[in-house]
Design an enzyme around this catalytic site. Structure first.
Site, PDB file in Angstrom:
ATOM      1  N   GLU A  27      20.234   5.533   3.641  1.00  0.00           N
ATOM      2  CA  GLU A  27      20.418   5.934   5.039  1.00  0.00           C
ATOM      3  C   GLU A  27      21.498   5.096   5.713  1.00  0.00           C
ATOM      4  O   GLU A  27      22.021   5.476   6.756  1.00  0.00           O
ATOM      5  CB  GLU A  27      19.093   5.807   5.796  1.00  0.00           C
ATOM      6  CG  GLU A  27      18.139   6.964   5.590  1.00  0.00           C
ATOM      7  CD  GLU A  27      18.638   8.273   6.199  1.00  0.00           C
ATOM      8  OE1 GLU A  27      18.969   8.291   7.380  1.00  0.00           O
ATOM      9  OE2 GLU A  27      18.701   9.274   5.464  1.00  0.00           O
ATOM     10  N   SER A  38      18.671   0.890   1.976  1.00  0.00           N
ATOM     11  CA  SER A  38      18.500   2.347   1.901  1.00  0.00           C
ATOM     12  C   SER A  38      19.826   3.094   1.950  1.00  0.00           C
ATOM     13  O   SER A  38      20.770   2.672   2.631  1.00  0.00           O
ATOM     14  CB  SER A  38      17.652   2.782   3.096  1.00  0.00           C
ATOM     15  OG  SER A  38      17.787   4.160   3.323  1.00  0.00           O
ATOM     16  N   TYR A  88      16.705   3.884  12.370  1.00  0.00           N
ATOM     17  CA  TYR A  88      16.237   3.367  11.081  1.00  0.00           C
ATOM     18  C   TYR A  88      17.426   2.893  10.234  1.00  0.00           C
ATOM     19  O   TYR A  88      17.414   1.786   9.671  1.00  0.00           O
ATOM     20  CB  TYR A  88      15.450   4.457  10.343  1.00  0.00           C
ATOM     21  CG  TYR A  88      15.158   4.125   8.895  1.00  0.00           C
ATOM     22  CD1 TYR A  88      14.053   3.353   8.558  1.00  0.00           C
ATOM     23  CD2 TYR A  88      15.992   4.574   7.869  1.00  0.00           C
ATOM     24  CE1 TYR A  88      13.790   3.027   7.229  1.00  0.00           C
ATOM     25  CE2 TYR A  88      15.743   4.258   6.549  1.00  0.00           C
ATOM     26  CZ  TYR A  88      14.636   3.485   6.232  1.00  0.00           C
ATOM     27  OH  TYR A  88      14.388   3.174   4.921  1.00  0.00           O
ATOM     28  N   THR A 107       0.829  -1.220   0.000  1.00  0.00           N
ATOM     29  CA  THR A 107       0.000   0.000   0.000  1.00  0.00           C
ATOM     30  C   THR A 107       0.858   1.264   0.000  1.00  0.00           C
ATOM     31  O   THR A 107       0.343   2.362  -0.155  1.00  0.00           O
ATOM     32  CB  THR A 107      -0.931   0.038   1.237  1.00  0.00           C
ATOM     33  OG1 THR A 107      -0.116  -0.092   2.408  1.00  0.00           O
ATOM     34  CG2 THR A 107      -1.948  -1.079   1.197  1.00  0.00           C
ATOM     35  N   GLY A 108       2.149   1.104   0.174  1.00  0.00           N
ATOM     36  CA  GLY A 108       3.042   2.271   0.205  1.00  0.00           C
ATOM     37  C   GLY A 108       3.379   2.758  -1.198  1.00  0.00           C
ATOM     38  O   GLY A 108       2.940   2.191  -2.201  1.00  0.00           O
TER      39      GLY A 108
HETATM   40  O1  G4F Z   1      12.132  13.272   3.480  1.00  0.00           O
HETATM   41  P1  G4F Z   1      12.911  12.790   4.630  1.00  0.00           P
HETATM   42  O2  G4F Z   1      12.153  12.533   5.879  1.00  0.00           O
HETATM   43  O3  G4F Z   1      13.704  11.528   4.117  1.00  0.00           O
HETATM   44  P2  G4F Z   1      15.018  10.766   4.653  1.00  0.00           P
HETATM   45  O4  G4F Z   1      15.205  10.951   6.117  1.00  0.00           O
HETATM   46  O5  G4F Z   1      16.154  11.187   3.789  1.00  0.00           O
HETATM   47  O6  G4F Z   1      14.672   9.254   4.385  1.00  0.00           O
HETATM   48  C1  G4F Z   1      13.988   8.798   3.222  1.00  0.00           C
HETATM   49  O7  G4F Z   1      14.896   8.343   2.262  1.00  0.00           O
HETATM   50  C2  G4F Z   1      15.639   7.177   2.644  1.00  0.00           C
HETATM   51  C3  G4F Z   1      16.548   6.818   1.487  1.00  0.00           C
HETATM   52  O8  G4F Z   1      17.763   7.485   1.684  1.00  0.00           O
HETATM   53  C4  G4F Z   1      14.698   6.044   2.972  1.00  0.00           C
HETATM   54  F1  G4F Z   1      15.398   4.952   3.338  1.00  0.00           F
HETATM   55  C5  G4F Z   1      13.776   6.464   4.088  1.00  0.00           C
HETATM   56  O9  G4F Z   1      12.849   5.419   4.361  1.00  0.00           O
HETATM   57  C6  G4F Z   1      13.030   7.699   3.646  1.00  0.00           C
HETATM   58  O10 G4F Z   1      12.229   7.336   2.543  1.00  0.00           O
HETATM   59  O11 G4F Z   1      14.054  13.863   5.003  1.00  0.00           O
HETATM   60  C7  G4F Z   1      14.954  14.337   4.032  1.00  0.00           C
HETATM   61  C8  G4F Z   1      15.786  15.475   4.610  1.00  0.00           C
HETATM   62  C9  G4F Z   1      16.417  15.158   5.982  1.00  0.00           C
HETATM   63  O12 G4F Z   1      17.745  15.596   5.980  1.00  0.00           O
HETATM   64  C10 G4F Z   1      15.622  15.979   6.960  1.00  0.00           C
HETATM   65  O13 G4F Z   1      16.341  16.413   8.103  1.00  0.00           O
HETATM   66  O14 G4F Z   1      14.936  16.592   4.830  1.00  0.00           O
HETATM   67  C11 G4F Z   1      15.254  17.172   6.076  1.00  0.00           C
HETATM   68  N1  G4F Z   1      14.104  17.919   6.573  1.00  0.00           N
HETATM   69  C12 G4F Z   1      14.086  19.259   6.813  1.00  0.00           C
HETATM   70  N2  G4F Z   1      12.897  19.621   7.295  1.00  0.00           N
HETATM   71  C13 G4F Z   1      12.900  17.411   6.896  1.00  0.00           C
HETATM   72  C14 G4F Z   1      12.131  18.491   7.351  1.00  0.00           C
HETATM   73  N3  G4F Z   1      12.404  16.160   6.800  1.00  0.00           N
HETATM   74  C15 G4F Z   1      11.116  15.957   7.180  1.00  0.00           C
HETATM   75  N4  G4F Z   1      10.593  14.731   7.063  1.00  0.00           N
HETATM   76  N5  G4F Z   1      10.326  16.975   7.653  1.00  0.00           N
HETATM   77  C16 G4F Z   1      10.793  18.273   7.761  1.00  0.00           C
HETATM   78  O15 G4F Z   1      10.072  19.180   8.198  1.00  0.00           O
END
Ligand code: G4F
Length: 324
Positions: free
Chosen positions: A126, A124, A148, A11-12
């Site tokens: 990550e 990932s 994670y 579903t994702g």
């Molecule tokens: O969109 P994000 O939450 O993705 P993140 O942490 O990179 O992880 C995603 O990608 C990975 C693959 O590398 C996957 F494995 C994982 O499951 C997921 O799909 O955050 C991206 C960036 C981070 O550096 C975070 O600190 O955006 C920055 N950010 C800044 N403001 C924020 C925000 N992230 C989120 N979620 N919300 C904010 O308000």
């Protein structure tokens, strides 16, 4: 003969695009479905009737054994996880159980019931975390920065271990960030494009974000699921980095997204410490050479700018429909 595939996390975002692709290719598609009080089927509504659902849970080995018996799959795509990095600090143990240990459950179910099934593990970028080299490739050592990331490293190595211990066709796709209109709203890209739509339509005044300087290698999820499938069609199982080879900041994403509707992000984006992470991954930039050369995959079918635009356009449509 018709091939069958079992998908966890159907579903994702990724599960739904992969189901689209496999149905197009004529597969029988089975989806592991976790019982929830309110079904979350938005991403697969259009193909719901074509998917054969099997009730089960990644943390419950007996249900996975049952699922593999029922589906008798040629291919298993393990995409289910607690995938939001931010939440992994609030729920580190659950993240370990769902994102790490359940990989062993899935591998065990396959080993016991159908060891010839081909297995894809969603690893990932990550796992690279506080990167030790740039760009990151398959041989780059891991340095995860979140519960994670740590959980994903475990799942990755278990996949390699089952391949080497039991000669199973098990592959790990190290996917860099991949986005789309089907992305969950908690991830930064959808959070931005949804806010852009709401601000443009006068329904919201500001957008509160964390670290605007984080750099990510963002691709289009629909392009990436093709690579998952390609990995399972080779003579030998292997692990691959899937990335675009370009990196952009969260700030740049904002600039393009707001700019697409004629707005200046600086007037609306507010930095809020609440959204900063306990330990940040500052820079991710993948080297997809191996996937290009060995799988014949083409990265960046959809460019970064096109991706941002298509997500903003989709959210404009969605927000208009909801608000009318
Ligand atoms: O969109 P994000 O939450 O993705 P993140 O942490 O990179 O992880 C995603 O990608 C990975 C693959 O590398 C996957 F494995 C994982 O499951 C997921 O799909 O955050 C991206 C960036 C981070 O550096 C975070 O600190 O955006 C920055 N950010 C800044 N403001 C924020 C925000 N992230 C989120 N979620 N919300 C904010 O308000």
């Amino acid at each position: 003969m018709t091939k069958s595939a079992l998908i966890t996390g159907i579903t994702g975002q990724d599960g739904s695009y992969l189901a689209d692709l496999l149905l197009e290719k004529g597969y029988r598609v089975f989806g592991l479905r976790r019982r929830t009080s309110v079904p979350i089927l938005e991403n697969i509504q259009h193909i719901e009737k074509e998917i054969e659902f099997i009730d089960g849970d990644l943390m419950d080995l007996s249900s996975l054994i049952h699922a593999v018996k029922i589906a008798n799959p040629d291919e298993v795509y393990n995409l289910g996880a607690q995938s939001f990095v931010g939440t992994s600090w609030d729920q580190p143990i659950l993240t370990g159980q769902v994102t790490a240990l359940s990989v062993t459950n899935m591998l065990e179910a396959i080993r016991i019931v159908k060891p010839s099934a081909r297995y894809y593990q969603a690893s990932s970028s990550e796992m690279f975390g506080k990167v030790v080299e740039t760009p990151q490739k398959e041989s780059t050592p891991f340095y995860p920065r979140s519960p994670y990331g740590v959980a994903k490293v475990y799942g990755h190595w278990m996949t390699v271990n089952y391949r080497e211990s039991y000669n199973m066709y098990a592959c790990s796709g190290i996917l860099f960030n991949h986005e789309s209109p089907r992305r969950g709203i908690e991830f930064v890209t959808r959070k931005i494009t949804d806010a852009v739509a709401r601000i443009k339509l006068g329904l919201q005044n500001e957008l509160r974000l964390g670290n605007l300087d984080a750099l990510r290698d963002w691709g289009y999820a629909k392009d990436y699921v093709e690579c998952m499938w390609l990995m399972l069609q080779q003579d030998k199982p292997d692990d691959y980095v899937i990335a675009t080879g370009e990196t952009h900041s969260v700030r740049e994403f904002c600039e393009i997204a707001f700019g697409h509707v004629g707005l200046d992000y600086q007037k609306y984006v507010v930095t809020d410490p609440k959204f900063f992470r306990a330990a940040e991954v500052d820079l991710l930039l993948g080297d997809p050479s191996k996937a290009i050369n060995k799988l014949g995959w083409t990265p960046q079918k959809t460019t970064f700018e096109q991706l941002v635009h298509l997500m903003v356009d989709s959210d404009l449509g969605k927000v208009k429909r909801i608000s009318n």
